[in-house]
Design a protein around this motif. Sequence first.
Motif, mmCIF file in Angstrom:
data_model
loop_
_atom_site.group_PDB
_atom_site.id
_atom_site.type_symbol
_atom_site.label_atom_id
_atom_site.label_comp_id
_atom_site.label_asym_id
_atom_site.label_seq_id
_atom_site.Cartn_x
_atom_site.Cartn_y
_atom_site.Cartn_z
ATOM 1 N N GLU A 1 0.844 -1.198 0.000
ATOM 2 C CA GLU A 1 0.000 0.000 0.000
ATOM 3 C C GLU A 1 0.877 1.244 0.000
ATOM 4 O O GLU A 1 1.949 1.262 0.602
ATOM 5 N N ARG A 2 0.438 2.269 -0.705
ATOM 6 C CA ARG A 2 1.145 3.548 -0.761
ATOM 7 C C ARG A 2 0.162 4.674 -0.506
ATOM 8 O O ARG A 2 -1.028 4.541 -0.751
ATOM 9 N N GLY A 3 0.686 5.805 -0.051
ATOM 10 C CA GLY A 3 -0.158 6.948 0.269
ATOM 11 C C GLY A 3 -0.695 7.640 -0.968
ATOM 12 O O GLY A 3 0.000 7.773 -1.981
ATOM 13 N N LEU A 4 -1.925 8.104 -0.880
ATOM 14 C CA LEU A 4 -2.579 8.827 -1.969
ATOM 15 C C LEU A 4 -1.985 10.231 -2.057
ATOM 16 O O LEU A 4 -1.994 10.980 -1.088
ATOM 17 N N SER A 5 -1.449 10.584 -3.244
ATOM 18 C CA SER A 5 -0.856 11.915 -3.406
ATOM 19 C C SER A 5 -1.715 12.847 -4.252
ATOM 20 O O SER A 5 -1.580 14.064 -4.146
ATOM 21 N N ASN A 6 -2.580 12.317 -5.109
ATOM 22 C CA ASN A 6 -3.559 13.149 -5.813
ATOM 23 C C ASN A 6 -4.632 12.268 -6.424
ATOM 24 O O ASN A 6 -4.450 11.064 -6.575
ATOM 25 N N PHE A 7 -5.751 12.899 -6.737
ATOM 26 C CA PHE A 7 -6.817 12.167 -7.436
ATOM 27 C C PHE A 7 -7.583 13.120 -8.330
ATOM 28 O O PHE A 7 -7.570 14.336 -8.122
ATOM 29 N N VAL A 8 -8.203 12.541 -9.363
ATOM 30 C CA VAL A 8 -8.914 13.322 -10.374
ATOM 31 C C VAL A 8 -10.290 12.705 -10.572
ATOM 32 O O VAL A 8 -10.423 11.484 -10.652
ATOM 33 N N TRP A 9 -11.300 13.561 -10.638
ATOM 34 C CA TRP A 9 -12.649 13.127 -10.993
ATOM 35 C C TRP A 9 -12.906 13.504 -12.445
ATOM 36 O O TRP A 9 -12.466 14.551 -12.899
ATOM 37 N N TYR A 10 -13.633 12.661 -13.166
ATOM 38 C CA TYR A 10 -13.935 12.850 -14.592
ATOM 39 C C TYR A 10 -15.438 12.922 -14.791
ATOM 40 O O TYR A 10 -16.198 12.293 -14.060
ATOM 41 N N ASN A 11 -15.852 13.663 -15.827
ATOM 42 C CA ASN A 11 -17.275 13.681 -16.160
ATOM 43 C C ASN A 11 -17.620 12.451 -16.993
ATOM 44 O O ASN A 11 -16.762 11.605 -17.265
ATOM 45 N N SER A 12 -18.858 12.351 -17.413
ATOM 46 C CA SER A 12 -19.313 11.153 -18.133
ATOM 47 C C SER A 12 -18.640 10.975 -19.492
ATOM 48 O O SER A 12 -18.649 9.888 -20.050
ATOM 49 N N GLU A 13 -18.026 12.047 -20.030
ATOM 50 C CA GLU A 13 -17.297 11.932 -21.296
ATOM 51 C C GLU A 13 -15.812 11.596 -21.075
ATOM 52 O O GLU A 13 -15.043 11.534 -22.024
ATOM 53 N N GLY A 14 -15.416 11.425 -19.818
ATOM 54 C CA GLY A 14 -14.014 11.100 -19.528
ATOM 55 C C GLY A 14 -13.101 12.309 -19.466
ATOM 56 O O GLY A 14 -11.879 12.173 -19.488
ATOM 57 N N ILE A 15 -13.672 13.504 -19.353
ATOM 58 C CA ILE A 15 -12.874 14.732 -19.284
ATOM 59 C C ILE A 15 -12.606 15.059 -17.816
ATOM 60 O O ILE A 15 -13.541 15.078 -17.005
ATOM 61 N N PRO A 16 -11.327 15.304 -17.446
ATOM 62 C CA PRO A 16 -11.032 15.666 -16.057
ATOM 63 C C PRO A 16 -11.737 16.959 -15.671
ATOM 64 O O PRO A 16 -11.649 17.954 -16.380
ATOM 65 N N VAL A 17 -12.452 16.947 -14.539
ATOM 66 C CA VAL A 17 -13.188 18.125 -14.105
ATOM 67 C C VAL A 17 -12.725 18.658 -12.752
ATOM 68 O O VAL A 17 -12.984 19.796 -12.420
ATOM 69 N N ASN A 18 -12.035 17.825 -11.964
ATOM 70 C CA ASN A 18 -11.583 18.266 -10.653
ATOM 71 C C ASN A 18 -10.349 17.463 -10.260
ATOM 72 O O ASN A 18 -10.357 16.247 -10.346
ATOM 73 N N LYS A 19 -9.288 18.164 -9.817
ATOM 74 C CA LYS A 19 -8.076 17.486 -9.365
ATOM 75 C C LYS A 19 -7.745 17.982 -7.970
ATOM 76 O O LYS A 19 -7.716 19.180 -7.714
ATOM 77 N N VAL A 20 -7.517 17.047 -7.059
ATOM 78 C CA VAL A 20 -7.063 17.358 -5.707
ATOM 79 C C VAL A 20 -5.628 16.890 -5.635
ATOM 80 O O VAL A 20 -5.332 15.713 -5.830
ATOM 81 N N ASP A 21 -4.722 17.842 -5.411
ATOM 82 C CA ASP A 21 -3.295 17.571 -5.608
ATOM 83 C C ASP A 21 -2.501 17.800 -4.343
ATOM 84 O O ASP A 21 -2.581 18.863 -3.731
ATOM 85 N N GLY A 22 -1.719 16.804 -3.977
ATOM 86 C CA GLY A 22 -0.800 16.929 -2.852
ATOM 87 C C GLY A 22 0.633 16.773 -3.299
ATOM 88 O O GLY A 22 1.552 16.783 -2.495
ATOM 89 N N ASP A 23 0.851 16.636 -4.616
ATOM 90 C CA ASP A 23 2.223 16.474 -5.141
ATOM 91 C C ASP A 23 2.957 17.786 -5.136
ATOM 92 O O ASP A 23 2.424 18.819 -5.383
#
Length: 80
Positions: free
Chosen positions: A58-80
């Motif tokens: 297991e490794r720590g979460l450093s960022n994540f991205v949510w996508y809309n229904s077309e697969g386009i990134p709409v929100n990024k939460v970044d700890g990098d």
Amino acid sequence: IGSWKCGTTVYYCQEVASQGICAQQLQAGGDMVPVADCSKFDGLVLGDNCPSQNGEQERGLSNFVWYNSEGIPVNKVDGD
């Protein structure tokens, strides 16, 4: 649907085609791992350990991205 970067590995929901994953997440040059059950990642916050996939460490979460229904990134939460 989303994608999560843990260490240098990017985990992504199978609904997100690998070429549609946020370019910033891909810059780490790590592995791309499709996740069949993305609900395992729901509720994680930066620094939480990502769920182990295929017996890997297991490794720590450093960022994540949510996508809309077309697969386009709409929100990024970044700890990098």
